[in-house]
Design an enzyme around this catalytic site. Structure first.
Site, mmCIF file in Angstrom:
data_model
loop_
_atom_site.group_PDB
_atom_site.id
_atom_site.type_symbol
_atom_site.label_atom_id
_atom_site.label_comp_id
_atom_site.label_asym_id
_atom_site.label_seq_id
_atom_site.Cartn_x
_atom_site.Cartn_y
_atom_site.Cartn_z
ATOM 1 N N GLY B 123 52.660 28.004 -21.454
ATOM 2 C CA GLY B 123 54.123 27.991 -21.360
ATOM 3 C C GLY B 123 54.593 28.448 -19.986
ATOM 4 O O GLY B 123 54.944 29.613 -19.807
ATOM 5 N N SER B 157 51.832 20.973 -22.360
ATOM 6 C CA SER B 157 50.777 20.097 -22.868
ATOM 7 C C SER B 157 50.068 20.749 -24.045
ATOM 8 O O SER B 157 49.858 21.970 -24.041
ATOM 9 C CB SER B 157 49.756 19.786 -21.773
ATOM 10 O OG SER B 157 50.368 19.039 -20.764
ATOM 11 N N GLU B 241 39.888 27.711 -10.591
ATOM 12 C CA GLU B 241 39.296 26.375 -10.565
ATOM 13 C C GLU B 241 38.462 26.269 -9.307
ATOM 14 O O GLU B 241 38.981 26.279 -8.207
ATOM 15 C CB GLU B 241 40.393 25.320 -10.502
ATOM 16 C CG GLU B 241 41.386 25.417 -11.609
ATOM 17 C CD GLU B 241 42.532 24.455 -11.359
ATOM 18 O OE1 GLU B 241 43.629 24.930 -11.055
ATOM 19 O OE2 GLU B 241 42.286 23.237 -11.430
#
Lengths: 375, 388
Positions: B123, B157, B241
């Site tokens: 969120g 998503s 990442e």
């Protein structure tokens, strides 16, 4: 795994960068590029003392015995400073003799080249400008016990200052029946003609032969036996030019980023505006990317030769496609000041055009990527 | 430069290869394919290859950077399904909890993420604050031992399927910088007052949603990090990442598939692949994909040497964004009218996969920062240009 440089290579880079900053700032580049020679003999001699002119020459023949990964470190820094020098031509000539020469030929030529006493270059291209074996049509005919050359080689880099030419000639009808000949500039029947080109920090021109007799001792290796070496010269030439393109595009980019930080318009540094910062970010992405491709290709020369052609084609295609556009974009981001002869960005723009077709342009190399990838 | 592996690394690589020989039955045909094969999921979990880079104490594999690379590459080469099924949990929720979470939070959430018990959603974006995330306004007020949340999130998503959400709220509206006063909460999606309204995307999918919060009460023990520390939690999670190996191998597969499509498609009775323009464009894509692979290796080398990475990963994010858009568009264009036909049409090429791709790239191109945001990051953090 280490896809980076050794400590020695990092030190070498510092040394080259300091050399260029101190001995050949842009004011000096401009002076040298106005001379007939287009290079500084003094700089060349110092490069000889530092071991750079013999960088790729084996230690047994007076060189430093280093490889193309080391050479790329020098070339990046030379590109950054637009350093006018026959270093690429000379290194390719050394590389050809070291790879293909007989023991006697190496003994005779390499020590003089390594020390910088003699300057070498390669004469591979002809009017067709085709950087592959099919482009070699100049015939060397067997007449008695020697070969005879009649005609000319085109686009020979540093044709005006080289003492020694490694000349590609056709010695038979099969595509791969080609030879490399060592030709001394002093020989009668050899003449050179320097041509006017866009980038005054780089010289090139015609090498002409009128019934030149080449004794068999000056055939590098065996007659008809130079195809592999010529292919590697084309590939290594592309490695060298692309390495210089990294430095020169980083130089142009740094100049433009600096300008964008300092030039105030509409009350702000123009680098605050996305219309300026985004193209600069895109250039960074492209430079980083063909840099990675080039580093890998340079590593392949010695460590993975079977991958060399594909890897250098990927790098040179990417660079040739993007670098000239960067030259234009950097100039535009400067506005009118960029158009002046006095401001340095125009020198980088000219260099970006010079580098584009050297050892194959983007179309040539993308086509080769497709062929090698069998699609 | 060298690309050699150490003895231990070679032994590990061989172990992975052996495992794949023994256990890989089903290859993924979807590019980021998650496995629905319970047996595969159980076995890779037993190997501790799910969360392989996480510390062993929390249930991860404790793999070195190089071992993680080897594992990913071997899996990608063999087109094996993903390791683990909890996308966002493995990508950033888990790493954030490991870095900022309390012992109780680690015990409660990490094993479930590794086992893929449920999905997490994220969120972050709000109707008025997407790219300008730090200006977010969704409000959290501490009352006793609960935060009371009111406001709205959007483009969330997996919200329609997720059991938990990692949520950013503003707990202080009176700060000097907008990056202060943000707090990170872990929210059970079954909490009363949460309403999820799925949004249909242009490709017909319903994977993202609007999420409304009305007096949603979140226990204070579900706060991740300190109050006001939410921005740091987020940034560290996104910086997690590392390489782009999975993305590169997915793009390599896409390229192979593009070549096949161009070989099978004909124009004037000849394969399209014989057209030099088509071949060159494919080679151009190949150069970008290979550049991504090698950029990743250069950045990895920096990490192994312990040199700080700036925002270099944005370079590959931009490449990926361009490639996602351009490869699909290129195929749709050269396929002509047939390229427009979708699943169900007799004239559709390969089930209409290229036109589908050309409508679904925003999943990865917009999510996680638009290309222009990546350009801002490069310009400001790497080149040092002034902020907008």
């Amino acid at each position: 795994m280490n896809f980076g440089f050794t400590e020695e290579q990092v030190l070498l880079r510092d040394q080259v960068r300091k050399f260029i900053e101190q001995k050949c700032p842009m004011s000096e580049v401009r002076k040298i590029s106005q001379t007939k020679e287009g290079m500084s003999v003094e700089h060349w001699q110092e490069m000889g003392q530092l071991g750079w002119t013999g960088l790729l020459v084996p230690e047994d023949f007076g060189g430093a015995g280093l490889n193309w990964v080391d050479a790329l470190v020098l070339l990046e820094e030379m590109g950054r400073g637009l350093f006018p020098s026959p270093f690429i031509s000379h290194s390719l000539a050394c590389f050809a003799i070291a790879e293909l020469g007989t023991e006697d030929q190496k003994q005779l030529w390499l020590p003089k080249l390594a020390s910088g006493e003699k300057i070498g270059t390669v004469a591979l291209l002809e009017e067709t400008d085709l950087p592959q074996l099919e482009g070699i049509q100049l015939e060397a005919k067997m007449v008695g016990d020697h070969l005879q050359l009649n005609g000319s080689k085109h686009f020979v880099s540093d044709v005006n200052t080289a003492d020694l030419f490694i000349v590609a000639a056709r010695t038979g009808p099969q595509t791969d029946q080609v030879s490399l000949l060592i030709v001394d500039k002093k020989a009668e029947a050899v003449s050179t003609k320097t041509q006017a080109t866009v980038d005054k920090t780089k010289r090139e021109g015609l090498l002409q032969f009128e019934q030149l007799k080449v004794p068999s001792t000056q055939i590098l290796g065996n007659k008809d036996g130079a195809a592999d070496t010529i292919n590697r010269l084309f590939d290594c030439g592309a490695v060298a030019v692309t390495a210089e393109m990294i430095g020169s595009s980083e130089g142009a980019h740094a100049l433009t980023v600096d300008y964008a930080k300092n030039r105030i318009q509409f009350d702000n540094p123009i680098g605050k505006y996305q219309g300026v910062k985004h193209p600069l970010a895109n250039m960074y992405v492209d430079i980083e990317s063909f840099k990675s491709l080039l580093y890998y290709a340079a590593w392949c020369v010695n460590e993975s030769p079977q991958e060399l052609s594909k890897s250098i084609s990927l790098a040179k295609a990417y660079a040739s496609e993007t670098v000239p556009k960067m030259g234009i974009d950097c100039l535009q981001l400067h506005g009118a000041i960029g158009y002046t002869a006095e401001y340095d960005i125009q020198l980088y723009l000219k260099r970006s055009k010079w580098a584009r077709p050297k050892f194959g342009d983007a179309n040539f190399h993308y086509d080769r990527v497709a062929s090698l990838g069998e699609y | 430069m060298d690309f050699d592996l150490t003895k231990d690394e070679i032994a590990f690589r061989d172990e992975v290869r052996q495992f794949l020989d023994d256990n890989l039955k089903q290859k993924t045909d979807n590019e980021f394919g998650v496995s629905f094969d319970a047996d595969w999921n159980k076995k890779v979990r037993e190997k501790r290859w799910v969360g392989f880079g996480w510390p062993k104490e929390v249930g991860g594999g404790g793999g070195t950077i190089m071992e993680q690379v080897i594992l990913k590459e071997e899996m990608a080469t063999r087109k094996a399904p993903a390791l683990g099924t909890c996308f966002m949990g493995l990508a950033w929720v888990g790493p954030s909890i490991i870095e900022y979470g309390t012992e109780e939070q680690k015990k409660r959430f990490i094993p479930d993420i590794l086992d893929g018990k449920y999905q997490w959603c994220t969120g972050y974006s709000e109707p008025n604050y997407g790219s300008d995330l730090a200006s977010l306004q969704c409000k959290g007020v501490l009352e006793g031992d609960e935060y009371v949340v009111n406001g709205q999130k959007i483009w969330t998503s997996l919200a329609p399927f997720a059991a938990w959400m990692i949520l950013l709220v503003r707990t202080d509206f009176d700060t000097q910088s907008k990056h202060e006063g943000i707090t990170c909460l872990l929210v059970d999606m079954k909490t009363p007052g949460i309403e999820v309204r799925p949004i249909e995307n242009m490709a017909g999918g319903r994977f993202f949603a609007e999420v409304f919060f009305t007096d949603v009460r979140v226990p204070v023990e579900n706060r991740l990090g300190k109050e006001g520390q939410g921005w740091a939690v987020t940034v560290s999670a996104l910086a997690n990442e590392r390489s782009s190996i999975a993305e590169v191998s997915a793009l390599q597969r896409r390229l192979e598939s593009l070549i096949t499509t161009a070989r099978q498609a004909t124009r004037h009775g000849k394969p399209l692949l014989e057209d030099p323009g088509i071949r060159r464009q494919i080679a151009r894509f190949e150069a970008r994909i290979e550049a991504m692979r090698l950029n990743g290796m250069r950045y990895l080398t920096k990490q192994i040497k312990g040199e700080p990475l700036s925002s270099e990963t944005s370079v590959n994010k931009l490449h990926r964004a361009n490639l996602e858009v351009d490869m699909a568009e290129f195929a749709v264009e050269f396929l002509g009218n047939a390229g427009l036909h979708m699943r169900g049409s007799d004239d559709a090429v390969e089930g209409g996969k290229w036109i589908f791709n050309s409508l679904s790239w925003p999943d990865v191109v917009i999510g996680g920062g638009t290309p222009n945001i990546q350009r801002n990051i490069i310009a400001e953090r790497i080149l040092g240009l002034p902020k907008d």
